[in-house]
Design a protein around this motif. Structure first.
Motif, PDB file in Angstrom:
ATOM      1  N   TRP A   1      78.868   9.255 -27.192  1.00 18.99           N
ATOM      2  CA  TRP A   1      78.353   9.358 -28.226  1.00 18.99           C
ATOM      3  C   TRP A   1      77.912   8.049 -28.917  1.00 18.99           C
ATOM      4  N   ARG A   2      79.372   7.395 -29.318  1.00 18.87           N
ATOM      5  CA  ARG A   2      79.247   5.984 -30.058  1.00 18.87           C
ATOM      6  C   ARG A   2      78.317   5.088 -29.315  1.00 18.87           C
ATOM      7  N   GLY A   3      78.441   4.620 -28.079  1.00 22.59           N
ATOM      8  CA  GLY A   3      77.806   3.940 -27.260  1.00 22.59           C
ATOM      9  C   GLY A   3      76.251   4.291 -27.585  1.00 22.59           C
ATOM     10  N   LEU A   4      76.021   5.441 -26.977  1.00 28.02           N
ATOM     11  CA  LEU A   4      74.409   5.963 -27.106  1.00 28.02           C
ATOM     12  C   LEU A   4      73.784   5.801 -28.507  1.00 28.02           C
ATOM     13  N   SER A   5      74.520   6.495 -29.486  1.00 30.28           N
ATOM     14  CA  SER A   5      73.949   6.249 -30.828  1.00 30.28           C
ATOM     15  C   SER A   5      73.970   4.754 -31.285  1.00 30.28           C
ATOM     16  N   GLU A   6      74.408   3.799 -30.674  1.00 28.47           N
ATOM     17  CA  GLU A   6      74.132   2.362 -30.858  1.00 28.47           C
ATOM     18  C   GLU A   6      72.970   2.056 -30.031  1.00 28.47           C
ATOM     19  N   GLN A   7      72.771   2.515 -29.029  1.00 29.06           N
ATOM     20  CA  GLN A   7      71.502   2.097 -28.071  1.00 29.06           C
ATOM     21  C   GLN A   7      70.205   2.901 -28.811  1.00 29.06           C
ATOM     22  N   LEU A   8      70.338   4.093 -29.142  1.00 28.50           N
ATOM     23  CA  LEU A   8      69.201   4.829 -29.710  1.00 28.50           C
ATOM     24  C   LEU A   8      68.524   4.160 -30.642  1.00 28.50           C
TER      25      LEU A   8
ATOM     26  N   PHE B   1      72.738  21.704 -26.482  1.00 22.97           N
ATOM     27  CA  PHE B   1      72.450  20.377 -26.390  1.00 22.97           C
ATOM     28  C   PHE B   1      73.609  19.525 -27.252  1.00 22.97           C
ATOM     29  N   ASP B   2      73.510  18.371 -27.166  1.00 20.42           N
ATOM     30  CA  ASP B   2      74.358  17.452 -27.908  1.00 20.42           C
ATOM     31  C   ASP B   2      73.688  16.757 -29.013  1.00 20.42           C
ATOM     32  N   VAL B   3      72.381  16.151 -28.418  1.00 22.20           N
ATOM     33  CA  VAL B   3      71.603  15.187 -29.542  1.00 22.20           C
ATOM     34  C   VAL B   3      69.996  15.584 -29.359  1.00 22.20           C
ATOM     35  N   LEU B   4      69.596  15.684 -30.680  1.00 19.72           N
ATOM     36  CA  LEU B   4      68.150  15.921 -30.795  1.00 19.72           C
ATOM     37  C   LEU B   4      67.625  14.780 -31.102  1.00 19.72           C
ATOM     38  N   VAL B   5      66.558  13.775 -30.515  1.00 21.97           N
ATOM     39  CA  VAL B   5      65.907  12.939 -30.884  1.00 21.97           C
ATOM     40  C   VAL B   5      64.367  12.936 -31.337  1.00 21.97           C
ATOM     41  N   VAL B   6      63.988  12.421 -32.061  1.00 23.19           N
ATOM     42  CA  VAL B   6      62.418  12.614 -32.482  1.00 23.19           C
ATOM     43  C   VAL B   6      61.993  11.225 -32.150  1.00 23.19           C
ATOM     44  N   VAL B   7      60.698  11.329 -31.208  1.00 24.69           N
ATOM     45  CA  VAL B   7      60.154  10.101 -30.761  1.00 24.69           C
ATOM     46  C   VAL B   7      58.851  10.136 -31.103  1.00 24.69           C
TER      47      VAL B   7
ATOM     48  N   VAL C   1      61.887   5.698 -31.526  1.00 20.42           N
ATOM     49  CA  VAL C   1      62.799   6.614 -32.087  1.00 20.42           C
ATOM     50  C   VAL C   1      62.901   6.715 -33.746  1.00 20.42           C
ATOM     51  N   GLU C   2      62.334   7.868 -34.032  1.00 15.37           N
ATOM     52  CA  GLU C   2      62.317   8.082 -35.510  1.00 15.37           C
ATOM     53  C   GLU C   2      63.706   8.315 -36.133  1.00 15.37           C
ATOM     54  N   ARG C   3      64.377   9.394 -35.562  1.00 18.24           N
ATOM     55  CA  ARG C   3      65.714   9.883 -35.881  1.00 18.24           C
ATOM     56  C   ARG C   3      66.532  10.587 -34.860  1.00 18.24           C
ATOM     57  N   PHE C   4      67.717  10.672 -34.799  1.00 16.96           N
ATOM     58  CA  PHE C   4      68.190  11.313 -33.883  1.00 16.96           C
ATOM     59  C   PHE C   4      69.463  12.246 -34.736  1.00 16.96           C
ATOM     60  N   THR C   5      70.038  13.232 -34.130  1.00 22.78           N
ATOM     61  CA  THR C   5      71.194  13.992 -34.758  1.00 22.78           C
ATOM     62  C   THR C   5      72.005  14.355 -33.733  1.00 22.78           C
ATOM     63  N   LEU C   6      73.300  14.270 -34.004  1.00 25.46           N
ATOM     64  CA  LEU C   6      74.492  14.952 -33.116  1.00 25.46           C
ATOM     65  C   LEU C   6      74.345  16.354 -33.682  1.00 25.46           C
ATOM     66  N   VAL C   7      74.444  17.299 -32.664  1.00 20.54           N
ATOM     67  CA  VAL C   7      74.520  18.651 -32.907  1.00 20.54           C
ATOM     68  C   VAL C   7      75.247  19.310 -32.000  1.00 20.54           C
ATOM     69  N   GLY C   8      75.725  20.750 -32.532  1.00 20.40           N
ATOM     70  CA  GLY C   8      76.395  21.629 -31.662  1.00 20.40           C
ATOM     71  C   GLY C   8      75.433  22.615 -31.054  1.00 20.40           C
ATOM     72  N   GLY C   9      76.129  23.094 -30.046  1.00 20.01           N
ATOM     73  CA  GLY C   9      75.129  24.096 -29.475  1.00 20.01           C
ATOM     74  C   GLY C   9      74.793  23.761 -27.611  1.00 20.01           C
TER      75      GLY C   9
ATOM     76  N   LEU D   1      69.058  16.176 -25.776  1.00 26.75           N
ATOM     77  CA  LEU D   1      70.138  15.349 -24.790  1.00 26.75           C
ATOM     78  C   LEU D   1      71.356  16.115 -24.540  1.00 26.75           C
ATOM     79  N   THR D   2      71.767  16.243 -23.270  1.00 26.29           N
ATOM     80  CA  THR D   2      73.197  16.525 -22.992  1.00 26.29           C
ATOM     81  C   THR D   2      73.737  15.385 -22.597  1.00 26.29           C
ATOM     82  N   ILE D   3      75.115  15.057 -23.133  1.00 32.45           N
ATOM     83  CA  ILE D   3      75.658  13.803 -22.830  1.00 32.45           C
ATOM     84  C   ILE D   3      77.071  13.923 -22.406  1.00 32.45           C
ATOM     85  N   LEU D   4      77.545  12.815 -21.925  1.00 35.38           N
ATOM     86  CA  LEU D   4      78.966  12.811 -21.245  1.00 35.38           C
ATOM     87  C   LEU D   4      79.809  12.848 -22.780  1.00 35.38           C
ATOM     88  N   GLN D   5      80.768  13.480 -22.617  1.00 30.78           N
ATOM     89  CA  GLN D   5      81.611  13.716 -23.618  1.00 30.78           C
ATOM     90  C   GLN D   5      81.954  12.553 -24.555  1.00 30.78           C
ATOM     91  N   ASP D   6      82.394  11.530 -23.966  1.00 30.10           N
ATOM     92  CA  ASP D   6      82.995  10.184 -24.446  1.00 30.10           C
ATOM     93  C   ASP D   6      81.574   9.191 -24.876  1.00 30.10           C
TER      94      ASP D   6
END
Length: 156
Positions: A85-92, A108-114, A98-106, A78-83
């Motif tokens: 993350w907190r709300g999105l992580s709570e929704q995920l 993309f911003d977030v990797l999600v395993v479904v 959704v098995e897991r998700f990780t905030l990453v650099g590079g 996922l590529t997300i809007l800069q501000d």
């Protein structure tokens, strides 16, 4: 607020105990002592120290997801809007499959395993549920055809 992580020095006995617990979290302390070549009293003390230090966070069963009915899985970047993350992580955290998700650099911003029962459900999770969340700019999905996990921590 101090977010520094305190690292625990692990010696060979600690590593043997951890590997054996990862291999079989239901092993008795007596058997664990036999496998690690130490006394049962020593095992109790070591395990308690590792738990108190947060190295061992808990004990869980390893599930064969395909046999449990979750035969379809994917990585969603996922590529997300800069501000957002907190709300999105709570929704995920509350999103089924959704098995897991990780905030990453590079790139993309977030990797999600479904993990889902089938492609139809996977499609619904990605295109209807994740894409409808506020803060998602774009996504990219990779289907998983085969996977391997080194859950036995042989590298430890």
């Amino acid at each position: 607020m101090d977010n520094a992580v305190t690292h625990v020095q692990l010696d060979d006995v600690d590593r043997r105990l951890i590997k054996e617990l990862v291999r079989d979290g239901r092993v008795s302390m007596l058997e664990l002592a036999r496998r690690a070549h130490v006394s049962r009293t020593h095992v109790y003390a070591r395990i308690e120290r590792l738990e108190n230090a947060g190295v061992i966070e808990g004990y869980a069963a390893r599930i064969n997801m395909e046999k449990a009915g979750f035969a379809t899985s994917a990585f969603i970047a996922l590529t997300i809007l800069q501000d957002s993350w907190r709300g999105l992580s709570e929704q995920l955290k509350t999103l089924r499959y959704v098995e897991r998700f990780t905030l990453v650099g590079g790139d993309f911003d977030v990797l999600v395993v479904v993990r889902a029962p089938d492609n139809h459900t996977l499609r619904d999770v990605v295109l209807e549920r994740i894409h409808s969340m506020a803060g998602i700019r774009s996504s990219r999905t990779w289907l998983v055809f085969e996977e391997w996990n080194n859950l036995r921590c042989e590298w430890l």
